[in-house]
Design a protein around this motif. Structure first.
Motif, PDB file in Angstrom:
ATOM      1  N   GLU A  42       0.714  -1.330   0.076  1.00 35.26           N
ATOM      2  CA  GLU A  42       0.058   0.025  -0.050  1.00 35.26           C
ATOM      3  C   GLU A  42       0.797   1.280  -0.083  1.00 35.26           C
ATOM      4  OE1 GLU A  42      -3.633   1.978   2.568  1.00 35.26           O
ATOM      5  OE2 GLU A  42      -2.757   0.034   3.125  1.00 35.26           O
ATOM      6  N   MET A  43       1.963   1.315   0.891  1.00 42.87           N
ATOM      7  CA  MET A  43       2.874   2.473   0.808  1.00 42.87           C
ATOM      8  C   MET A  43       3.530   2.737  -0.386  1.00 42.87           C
ATOM      9  SD  MET A  43       2.444   3.669   3.858  1.00 42.87           S
ATOM     10  CE  MET A  43       0.765   3.269   3.658  1.00 42.87           C
ATOM     11  N   GLU A  44       3.858   1.626  -1.154  1.00 44.52           N
ATOM     12  CA  GLU A  44       4.588   1.992  -2.419  1.00 44.52           C
ATOM     13  C   GLU A  44       3.488   2.239  -3.550  1.00 44.52           C
ATOM     14  OE1 GLU A  44       8.586  -0.515  -3.225  1.00 44.52           O
ATOM     15  OE2 GLU A  44       6.857  -2.018  -2.653  1.00 44.52           O
ATOM     16  N   ASP A  45       2.257   1.651  -3.324  1.00 48.46           N
ATOM     17  CA  ASP A  45       1.385   2.317  -4.297  1.00 48.46           C
ATOM     18  C   ASP A  45       0.988   3.856  -4.080  1.00 48.46           C
ATOM     19  OD1 ASP A  45       1.232  -0.106  -5.250  1.00 48.46           O
ATOM     20  OD2 ASP A  45      -0.567  -0.831  -4.434  1.00 48.46           O
ATOM     21  N   CYS A  46       1.123   4.283  -2.757  1.00 48.26           N
ATOM     22  CA  CYS A  46       0.818   5.582  -2.397  1.00 48.26           C
ATOM     23  C   CYS A  46       1.974   6.649  -2.579  1.00 48.26           C
ATOM     24  CB  CYS A  46       0.522   5.771  -0.956  1.00 48.26           C
ATOM     25  SG  CYS A  46      -1.196   5.124  -0.400  1.00 48.26           S
ATOM     26  N   GLY A  47       3.053   5.948  -3.090  1.00 51.11           N
ATOM     27  CA  GLY A  47       4.286   6.804  -3.707  1.00 51.11           C
ATOM     28  C   GLY A  47       5.440   6.784  -2.529  1.00 51.11           C
ATOM     29  N   ALA A  48       5.451   6.186  -1.663  1.00 51.23           N
ATOM     30  CA  ALA A  48       6.443   6.355  -0.372  1.00 51.23           C
ATOM     31  C   ALA A  48       7.887   5.586  -1.245  1.00 51.23           C
ATOM     32  CB  ALA A  48       6.171   4.935   0.621  1.00 51.23           C
ATOM     33  N   VAL A  49       8.786   6.155  -0.977  1.00 47.13           N
ATOM     34  CA  VAL A  49      10.074   5.646  -1.275  1.00 47.13           C
ATOM     35  C   VAL A  49      11.080   5.444  -0.219  1.00 47.13           C
ATOM     36  CG1 VAL A  49      12.078   6.144  -2.835  1.00 47.13           C
ATOM     37  CG2 VAL A  49       9.874   7.226  -3.508  1.00 47.13           C
ATOM     38  N   TYR A  50      11.655   4.164  -0.358  1.00 43.21           N
ATOM     39  CA  TYR A  50      12.532   4.030   0.809  1.00 43.21           C
ATOM     40  C   TYR A  50      14.057   4.014   0.395  1.00 43.21           C
ATOM     41  CZ  TYR A  50       7.997   1.672   2.517  1.00 43.21           C
ATOM     42  OH  TYR A  50       6.872   1.667   2.769  1.00 43.21           O
ATOM     43  N   ARG A  51      14.828   4.255   1.209  1.00 44.25           N
ATOM     44  CA  ARG A  51      16.240   4.672   0.802  1.00 44.25           C
ATOM     45  C   ARG A  51      17.431   4.133   1.977  1.00 44.25           C
ATOM     46  NH1 ARG A  51      13.512   9.494  -0.634  1.00 44.25           N
ATOM     47  NH2 ARG A  51      13.644   9.868  -2.585  1.00 44.25           N
TER      48      ARG A  51
END
Length: 452
Positions: A42-51
């Motif tokens: 859900e977070m990735e579909d909402c545009g979250a980017v992990y670095r």
């Protein structure tokens, strides 16, 4: 048990370490360090980017490289209010976990919505069924779900039969305040357990079964009642530990774990915990873990979060537990809305900062933990029908039965190297307290402690 420390036999045995014979006792239990990242899709579909390290990372692969070996993933029955945590989404999650090389713990909530320590609301499709029919439905849902996953090469390695099942499962908000009807509860639990066993019998993967209770003060009474009601076929005991909602300290959590692993032939782990790295927020959605969640000595800083996780995990291992799973490190603040508002209620307790950069808390997964050693207490048999052991290492659970092996009564456990232990045995559990106690020190490797 009567220590009688003035007696020479109750002092550290003259044999000392020479009597603590190094011996291969049994294989160390599987340990689990991992993350519940049910929100990641859900977070990735909402545009979250992990670095991490200046690079964008895929969360499953990142946690595997950081030292995790298990991903925990929830599943609801028919969550028509969200496209996530249904079977389609779970397949997506398990595929990612498998690609990353992680084991999978599938967490059945047995609800269309959140099931937790405060509520266990029956799925709409089951709500009006009789208890026997609910048990049949629960069995079918569990087995069919696992069978479908297995056909697609996605069978989980571990399965939770329920989530934070403090109250009666497949129930209602009204009944959540009532005492558990254990005749009904046991029928439902055993249906789920049988479904997992039956699905495993038809698969190359035989999932281990976990039962899960929220907060350590609730665990021992629940499992005592479950055992009395006939719920006994499980492999792991999962505990949620959040200081905000628990009456027990970290030390008391450790004591609970120690007692549980001596009372049941199951591994024990903290399957949910979290800690804030800040008391600030990245959005208007209120933080669930605020200042009321803090423990003395662990500030709401990235370093404090890491120290909490590292100390907690060492505590779990030292008390014979087998691991810790973090909830929910990937639930970042995004543009998306939840039923509680826009953003996240957990962004201050994730393992990434407000910009999506991995925090030092992730290093908890690779900390150099000191692990307990295999220890075998042994008494030469003289034809007696049974023998029982008691000692300070048991945490007060009372005498435990020993096992006859090759002419000797044995009791196997795992204790920290260098620990001083006192133990006594007798042929009747009622007389162990009057038996002569003996003391010894656990060695740096597998140890056999001879008793008289």
């Amino acid at each position: 048990m009567t220590p009688q420390r003035s007696n020479a036999r109750a002092s550290l045995i003259a044999l000392s370490l020479a009597a603590l014979l190094a011996s291969p006792v049994h294989a160390a239990p599987q340990t689990y360090l991992g993350v519940d990242i049910s929100y990641a899709n859900e977070m990735e579909d909402c545009g979250a980017v992990y670095r991490a390290g200046g690079k964008t990372v895929e969360p499953y692969a990142f946690f595997k490289s950081a030292g995790a070996n298990v991903a925990r993933i929830r599943i609801w029955n028919d969550p028509d209010w969200t496209p996530y945590s249904n079977l389609k989404d779970v397949k997506r999650s398990i595929a990612k976990a498998r690609k990353a090389g992680l084991q999978v713990l599938l967490d059945f909530h047995y609800s269309d919505d959140w099931a937790d320590g405060d509520k266990q609301i029956a799925p709409r499709a089951w709500a009006r069924l009789s208890t026997p029919d609910q048990a049949k439905a629960l069995y079918a849902f569990t087995r069919n779900t696992l069978a479908e996953l297995d056909r697609e090469g996605l069978m989980p390695d571990l399965v939770q039969v329920g989530n934070e099942t403090n109250g009666e499962i497949v129930s209602s908000l009204a009944k959540a305040k009532e005492p558990i009807n254990w005749d009904r509860n046991a029928l439902l639990f055993n249906a789920g357990i049988k479904a997992v066993r039956d699905a495993g019998a038809a698969s190359a993967i035989k999932p281990r079964i976990m039962l899960h209770i929220a907060q350590p003060e609730n665990v021992e009474p629940w499992f005592a009642a479950a055992e009395k009601a006939g719920v006994t076929d499980f492999d792991l005991i999962g505990i949620s530990y959040y200081s905000k909602w628990s009456k027990r300290s970290m030390a008391q959590l450790g004591q609970t774990i120690n007692r549980l692993r001596h009372l049941y032939s199951a591994d024990v782990l903290v399957v949910e915990t979290a800690y804030p790295f800040t008391n600030d927020g990245a959005d208007s959605s209120p933080n669930l873990l605020g200042a009321d969640s803090l423990i003395a000595g662990y500030p709401a800083t990235p370093a404090g979060q890491k120290k909490y996780l590292t100390d907690l995990t060492q505590l779990v291992y030292a008390n014979g537990g087998v691991g810790v799973v973090y909830w929910e490190p990937a639930w970042l603040s995004t543009k998306c809305k939840t039923r509680w508002g826009q953003g996240s209620n957990w962004e201050n307790a994730a393992l990434f900062d407000f910009k999506g950069q991995a925090l030092e808390g992730v290093d908890w997964l690779k900390a150099p933990y000191v692990m307990p050693m295999d220890v075998t207490f042994r008494v030469v048999a003289h034809g007696e029908a049974a023998r029982f052991i008691d000692g300070d290492f048991l945490g007060g659970v009372g005498p435990r039965p020993m096992t006859l092996e090759n002419g000797a009564w044995t009791y196997r456990t795992r204790l920290m190297p260098g620990a001083s232990v006192t133990a006594a045995t007798a042929t009747d559990p009622a007389t162990v307290g009057d038996a002569q106690a003996e003391a010894a020190i656990v060695g740096k490797g597998a140890t056999v402690i001879p008793l008289k």
